[in-house]
Design an enzyme around this catalytic site. Structure first.
Site, mmCIF file in Angstrom:
data_model
loop_
_atom_site.group_PDB
_atom_site.id
_atom_site.type_symbol
_atom_site.label_atom_id
_atom_site.label_comp_id
_atom_site.label_asym_id
_atom_site.label_seq_id
_atom_site.Cartn_x
_atom_site.Cartn_y
_atom_site.Cartn_z
ATOM 1 N N GLY A 12 41.489 38.666 30.171
ATOM 2 C CA GLY A 12 41.942 39.878 29.227
ATOM 3 C C GLY A 12 40.897 40.927 28.787
ATOM 4 O O GLY A 12 41.203 41.486 27.612
ATOM 5 N N SER A 13 39.904 40.885 29.620
ATOM 6 C CA SER A 13 38.474 41.574 29.141
ATOM 7 C C SER A 13 39.077 43.155 29.196
ATOM 8 O O SER A 13 38.378 43.940 28.254
ATOM 9 C CB SER A 13 37.299 41.120 29.679
ATOM 10 O OG SER A 13 37.420 41.611 31.070
ATOM 11 N N ASN A 14 39.981 43.359 30.147
ATOM 12 C CA ASN A 14 40.230 44.909 30.399
ATOM 13 C C ASN A 14 41.188 45.046 29.049
ATOM 14 O O ASN A 14 41.228 46.218 28.495
ATOM 15 C CB ASN A 14 40.850 44.920 31.651
ATOM 16 C CG ASN A 14 40.043 45.432 32.768
ATOM 17 O OD1 ASN A 14 39.056 46.522 32.622
ATOM 18 N ND2 ASN A 14 39.652 44.630 33.449
ATOM 19 N N LEU A 85 49.369 38.895 37.443
ATOM 20 C CA LEU A 85 49.288 38.417 38.813
ATOM 21 C C LEU A 85 51.105 38.318 39.506
ATOM 22 O O LEU A 85 51.040 37.938 40.483
ATOM 23 C CB LEU A 85 48.822 37.000 38.975
ATOM 24 C CG LEU A 85 47.424 36.926 38.465
ATOM 25 C CD1 LEU A 85 46.798 35.429 38.727
ATOM 26 C CD2 LEU A 85 46.498 37.969 39.315
ATOM 27 N N LEU A 87 54.503 39.746 40.629
ATOM 28 C CA LEU A 87 55.211 41.327 40.941
ATOM 29 C C LEU A 87 56.086 41.614 40.059
ATOM 30 O O LEU A 87 56.945 40.917 39.432
ATOM 31 C CB LEU A 87 56.124 40.954 42.452
ATOM 32 C CG LEU A 87 56.455 42.060 43.091
ATOM 33 C CD1 LEU A 87 55.354 43.002 43.730
ATOM 34 C CD2 LEU A 87 57.230 41.503 44.263
ATOM 35 N N HIS A 104 43.386 47.661 40.501
ATOM 36 C CA HIS A 104 43.081 46.732 41.537
ATOM 37 C C HIS A 104 41.498 46.925 41.845
ATOM 38 O O HIS A 104 40.930 47.871 41.897
ATOM 39 C CB HIS A 104 43.893 47.034 42.758
ATOM 40 C CG HIS A 104 43.428 45.976 43.958
ATOM 41 N ND1 HIS A 104 44.180 44.781 43.785
ATOM 42 C CD2 HIS A 104 42.864 46.003 45.022
ATOM 43 C CE1 HIS A 104 43.917 44.162 44.834
ATOM 44 N NE2 HIS A 104 42.979 44.796 45.548
HETATM 45 C C1 GRF Z 1 40.214 42.633 36.861
HETATM 46 O O1 GRF Z 1 39.117 42.735 37.884
HETATM 47 C C2 GRF Z 1 41.235 43.308 37.489
HETATM 48 O O2 GRF Z 1 41.084 44.592 37.933
HETATM 49 C C3 GRF Z 1 41.944 42.484 37.945
HETATM 50 O O3 GRF Z 1 41.811 41.346 37.535
HETATM 51 C C4 GRF Z 1 40.717 41.188 36.917
HETATM 52 C C5 GRF Z 1 41.144 40.923 35.399
HETATM 53 O O4 GRF Z 1 39.872 40.648 34.541
HETATM 54 N N1 GRF Z 1 43.311 42.572 38.709
HETATM 55 P P1 GRF Z 1 40.470 40.552 33.162
HETATM 56 O O5 GRF Z 1 41.407 39.607 32.684
HETATM 57 O O6 GRF Z 1 40.714 41.995 32.473
HETATM 58 O O7 GRF Z 1 39.002 40.164 32.400
#
Ligand code: GRF
Length: 189
Positions: A12-14, A85, A87, A104
């Site tokens: 969940g860093s994003n 992850l 669908l 992605h």
């Molecule tokens: C990211 O690289 C995203 O593009 C991919 O999974 C990763 C998730 O990283 N689909 P985080 O959980 O946001 O750290």
């Protein structure tokens, strides 16, 4: 203010980066974080950020009505998949048409599809001897990684790069661009 829900399966860093971005700009708000795995670290991040979170099982997601109700009850306008992850079922896509985006960690259409997530993608990039990788931010439809692409950004891949090096470069692109691209899409809704 537009309300965003983030769906995530892992670290969940994003999600955290997006939430912090919109706390600064106040152009939208991350109001809900949903994970499909009770052990996902994104849930710790949500707690720390003071953002409501929920865990929905795989079967709960596939059935969709409960998730749609949860989103609608909270007035969610837009859904962001950040390291999610599963669908997304057709019902959920139909409940939020044109309002679900995914990131992605490669340059689609290369290295997409089932099983191509996280480090698998970066390993494939290195194994193929690609000279560049990057990110793709796209609308989701009922197939993995196939909706309309909004945005791509690239980074070089050197012959000496390991998959960890590629992952680090791709993550920096994600942190740099994903919040801005979401903001731009939200401004058109
Ligand atoms: C990211 O690289 C995203 O593009 C991919 O999974 C990763 C998730 O990283 N689909 P985080 O959980 O946001 O750290």
């Amino acid at each position: 203010m537009k309300r965003i829900a983030i769906l995530a399966s892992g670290s969940g860093s994003n999600a955290e980066n997006i939430a912090n971005y919109f706390r600064e700009t106040r152009t939208a708000e991350v109001s809900l974080i949903i994970a499909n795995n009770p052990n996902a670290y994104v849930l710790e991040r949500a707690k720390r950020l003071g953002i409501e979170s929920a865990v929905v099982s795989k079967s709960g997601f596939m059935e969709a009505d409960g998730v749609i109700a949860m989103l609608k009850e909270r007035g969610i306008d837009f859904v962001v998949l950040a390291g999610f992850l599963l669908l997304v079922p057709r019902k959920l896509i139909q409940a939020y048409p044109g309002r679900i985006v995914n990131i992605h960690p490669a340059l689609l259409p290369k290295h997409g599809g089932k099983g191509m997530y996280g480090d698998n993608v970066h390993k494939a990039v290195v194994a193929c001897g690609d000279t560049e990788s990057g990110i793709t931010i796209h609308l989701i439809d009922e197939h993995y990684d196939e909706g309309t692409t909004f945005f791509q950004a690239k980074c070089p891949v050197l012959p000496t790069d390991t998959y960890e090096d590629v992952a680090a470069k791709v993550h920096s692109l994600e942190y740099e661009h994903f919040p801005h691209v979401i903001e731009e899409i939200l401004s058109t809704l």
